[in-house]
Design a protein around this motif. Structure first.
Motif, short mmCIF file in Angstrom:
data_model
loop_
_atom_site.label_atom_id
_atom_site.label_comp_id
_atom_site.label_asym_id
_atom_site.label_seq_id
_atom_site.Cartn_x
_atom_site.Cartn_y
_atom_site.Cartn_z
N LYS A 1 2.49 1.13 -22.98
CA LYS A 1 2.56 2.43 -22.09
C LYS A 1 2.53 2.35 -20.71
O LYS A 1 1.89 1.52 -20.09
N GLY A 2 3.48 3.09 -20.15
CA GLY A 2 3.67 2.96 -18.65
C GLY A 2 4.82 2.11 -18.16
O GLY A 2 5.30 2.20 -17.38
N VAL A 3 5.39 1.12 -19.26
CA VAL A 3 6.73 0.71 -18.89
C VAL A 3 7.94 1.57 -18.83
O VAL A 3 8.03 2.14 -19.96
N ARG A 4 8.63 1.62 -18.01
CA ARG A 4 9.85 2.47 -17.83
C ARG A 4 11.33 1.79 -18.23
O ARG A 4 12.15 2.42 -18.64
N GLN A 5 11.21 0.56 -17.58
CA GLN A 5 12.56 -0.17 -17.78
C GLN A 5 12.61 -1.73 -17.76
O GLN A 5 11.40 -2.06 -17.15
N ILE A 6 13.20 -2.42 -18.37
CA ILE A 6 13.51 -3.83 -18.47
C ILE A 6 14.63 -3.98 -17.82
O ILE A 6 15.66 -3.71 -18.41
N VAL A 7 14.74 -4.96 -16.67
CA VAL A 7 15.77 -5.48 -15.88
C VAL A 7 16.17 -6.77 -15.88
O VAL A 7 15.31 -7.69 -15.74
N ARG A 8 17.25 -7.12 -16.74
CA ARG A 8 17.72 -8.66 -16.90
C ARG A 8 18.41 -8.81 -15.71
O ARG A 8 19.70 -8.42 -15.34
N LEU A 9 18.07 -10.16 -14.99
CA LEU A 9 18.84 -10.73 -13.94
C LEU A 9 19.46 -11.97 -14.43
O LEU A 9 19.03 -12.55 -15.53
N ASP A 10 20.53 -12.68 -13.62
CA ASP A 10 20.62 -14.12 -14.04
C ASP A 10 19.60 -15.03 -14.22
O ASP A 10 19.46 -15.90 -14.84
N ASP A 11 18.57 -14.96 -13.20
CA ASP A 11 17.62 -16.03 -13.17
C ASP A 11 16.08 -15.36 -13.20
O ASP A 11 15.23 -16.16 -13.05
N ALA A 12 16.18 -14.19 -13.70
CA ALA A 12 14.68 -13.34 -13.66
C ALA A 12 14.90 -12.30 -14.45
O ALA A 12 15.94 -11.63 -14.95
N VAL A 13 13.64 -11.89 -15.07
CA VAL A 13 13.58 -10.50 -15.90
C VAL A 13 12.32 -9.69 -15.26
O VAL A 13 11.46 -10.21 -14.94
N ALA A 14 12.80 -8.38 -14.90
CA ALA A 14 11.68 -7.63 -14.21
C ALA A 14 11.34 -6.40 -15.07
O ALA A 14 12.24 -6.25 -15.83
N VAL A 15 10.07 -6.09 -14.96
CA VAL A 15 9.52 -5.36 -15.68
C VAL A 15 9.10 -3.90 -14.75
O VAL A 15 8.25 -4.31 -13.82
N VAL A 16 9.74 -2.94 -14.91
CA VAL A 16 9.53 -1.71 -14.05
C VAL A 16 8.40 -0.75 -14.75
O VAL A 16 8.76 -0.20 -16.12
N ALA A 17 7.49 -0.32 -14.11
CA ALA A 17 6.35 0.60 -14.73
C ALA A 17 5.78 1.45 -13.65
O ALA A 17 6.09 1.37 -12.60
N ASP A 18 4.96 2.42 -14.43
CA ASP A 18 4.26 3.34 -13.59
C ASP A 18 3.38 2.81 -12.63
O ASP A 18 2.90 3.44 -11.36
N HIS A 19 2.66 1.58 -12.96
CA HIS A 19 1.80 1.11 -11.82
C HIS A 19 1.65 -0.38 -12.32
O HIS A 19 2.32 -0.96 -13.27
N MET A 20 0.79 -1.22 -11.64
CA MET A 20 0.88 -2.66 -11.72
C MET A 20 0.39 -3.06 -13.07
O MET A 20 0.70 -4.18 -13.53
N GLY B 1 3.40 -5.63 -19.63
CA GLY B 1 4.73 -5.67 -20.12
C GLY B 1 5.21 -7.09 -19.81
O GLY B 1 5.90 -7.65 -20.91
N LEU B 2 4.93 -7.64 -18.75
CA LEU B 2 5.60 -9.00 -18.48
C LEU B 2 5.13 -9.95 -19.35
O LEU B 2 5.66 -10.89 -20.09
N ASP C 1 1.00 -1.26 -0.07
CA ASP C 1 -0.06 -0.12 -0.12
C ASP C 1 0.92 1.13 -0.03
O ASP C 1 0.61 2.45 -0.32
N VAL C 2 2.16 1.03 0.50
CA VAL C 2 2.91 2.27 0.45
C VAL C 2 3.34 2.94 -0.90
O VAL C 2 3.90 2.27 -1.72
N ARG C 3 3.18 4.23 -1.03
CA ARG C 3 3.42 5.07 -2.24
C ARG C 3 4.22 6.09 -2.10
O ARG C 3 3.71 7.51 -2.07
N PRO C 4 5.48 6.26 -1.92
CA PRO C 4 6.30 7.32 -1.57
C PRO C 4 6.28 8.14 -3.29
O PRO C 4 6.03 7.49 -4.18
N PRO C 5 6.49 9.30 -3.00
CA PRO C 5 6.43 10.25 -4.34
C PRO C 5 7.34 9.40 -5.38
O PRO C 5 8.74 9.12 -4.89
N GLY C 6 6.92 9.44 -6.59
CA GLY C 6 7.79 8.77 -7.56
C GLY C 6 8.31 7.51 -7.51
O GLY C 6 8.89 7.03 -8.61
N VAL C 7 7.53 6.65 -6.74
CA VAL C 7 7.90 5.22 -6.66
C VAL C 7 7.39 4.55 -7.97
O VAL C 7 6.20 4.84 -8.61
#
Length: 363
Positions: A268-287, A293-294, A235-241
């Protein structure tokens, strides 16, 4: 009465009660003046000891009990509530020794700071788990309550001109904070339980004297969870999170072989794709954007050595392991003889799936 530099070394393992206690003389010297509230700083065993030693001159309290003028007790809580009752049981320790009702204790969560609030039973990590919360604070939190109560009684005794005695338990529980400051109460009082026989050390209650500990109590966190006002991590939403969700390998030891993220980046809303060794993360403005994007990712996995490992394989390996000799925790009676002479024998095999101990939040 504000005492912001009172340090109790009571919580260190292996110290004797005489070392653990706050001296009555020191208490009276520190708490001579009465005012609108009380701030109690305690050195409880959450801190990283190396950092604590290095920072000894610039004292920073790593646990606080604050008592407002209206009698509300505010406890800085170094743990999180994970359903096991921590937000009720730890306040109960304070309330027991402070001689207040459990409902008078309110929680304020500790800030993220491993230096001050690291859990010594978890290697100094500021975390909750492994059934360590009560074990870590069982004694120091009770000491905190006992010391705070003694300070209040000492200040009240001075303000009320109560000579050669301390206020009784009945007086403490029945008189409001304002009443204790305003009314001139003179009565024959017995010594309070936070003193030992010498009158020097702040002692803890004996189990036979417990009013709260060991008794049923309504969960303090239940109302907010029922009415929807409880705030969880999600539930926590710091500014810019931003919100991230990820795809992980379904196999232990699996790795990302390749990723085509062109379609995901176009959402729309997807900001970054982060690749890890065993996972891939999608960073976006909202769920919603993160999940969309995932789903658009095209991932090729390298399952590695466990590519063909199944649940049946694991269960078979566990069953075979039970046939080997193991470590004996306790040896009582003669099991072989008892089994041989038993009139009725019941055999059963129980199996449970391999499950992750994880939070039930959106991924």
């Amino acid at each position: 009465m504000i005492l912001d530099r009172l340090t109790s070394l009571a919580a260190a393992p292996g110290r004797s009660p005489s070392t653990n206690g706050l001296s009555r003389r020191g208490l009276l010297q520190a708490g001579a003046a009465a005012g609108g509230g009380l701030l109690l700083s305690l050195s409880l065993p959450f801190a990283n000891r190396d950092a604590e030693a290095a920072d000894a001159e610039a004292f920073s309290p790593n646990a606080l009990i604050r008592i407002d003028g209206d009698g509300q007790v505010i406890l800085t809580m170094p743990y999180v509530e994970m359903g096991q009752g921590t937000y009720t049981s730890i306040p109960m320790l304070i309330a027991e020794e402070l001689e207040v009702d459990l409902t008078q204790v309110r929680l304020e969560h500790a800030s993220p700071d491993e230096k001050l609030y690291g859990n010594p039973l978890l290697g100094g990590v500021q975390g909750t788990g492994g059934s360590t919360a009560i074990r870590a604070v069982w004694k120091p939190m009770r000491q905190a309550g006992a010391i705070a109560r003694t300070m209040l009684v000492a200040a009240a005794a001075k303000t009320l001109e109560c000579r050669s005695c301390v206020l009784s338990h009945a007086t403490w529980r029945s008189a409001s904070h304002a009443d204790r400051k305003k009314r001139q109460i003179r009565r024959s009082c017995r010594r309070c339980s936070t003193h030992d026989r010498s009158g020097d050390a702040v002692a803890l209650k004996q189990p036979k004297d417990f009013r709260l500990i060991g008794t049923p109590a309504k969960r303090l966190d239940a109302p907010s969870k029922v009415n929807g006002t409880a705030v969880f991590g999600i539930d926590v939403r710091p500014p810019g999170v931003k919100i991230a969700t990820l795809a992980q390998s379904l196999v232990f030891g699996g790795r990302v072989k390749s990723v085509d993220d062109a379609a995901a980046k176009a959402v729309k809303g997807v900001r970054q794709i982060v690749r890890l060794d065993d996972a891939v993360a999608v960073v976006a403005d909202h769920m919603g954007a993160a999940k969309k994007g995932l789903a658009a990712l095209v991932i090729e996995w390298d399952d590695g050595l466990h590519a063909k490992l199944s649940t049946d394989d694991i269960l078979l390996e566990v069953e075979r392991a039970t046939l080997n000799s193991g470590r004996v925790a306790q040896d009582a009676g003669n099991v072989v003889k008892a089994m041989a002479s038993a009139v009725t024998k019941v055999e059963a095999t129980y199996q449970v799936p391999f499950l992750a101990h994880a939070t039930m939040e959106s991924r």
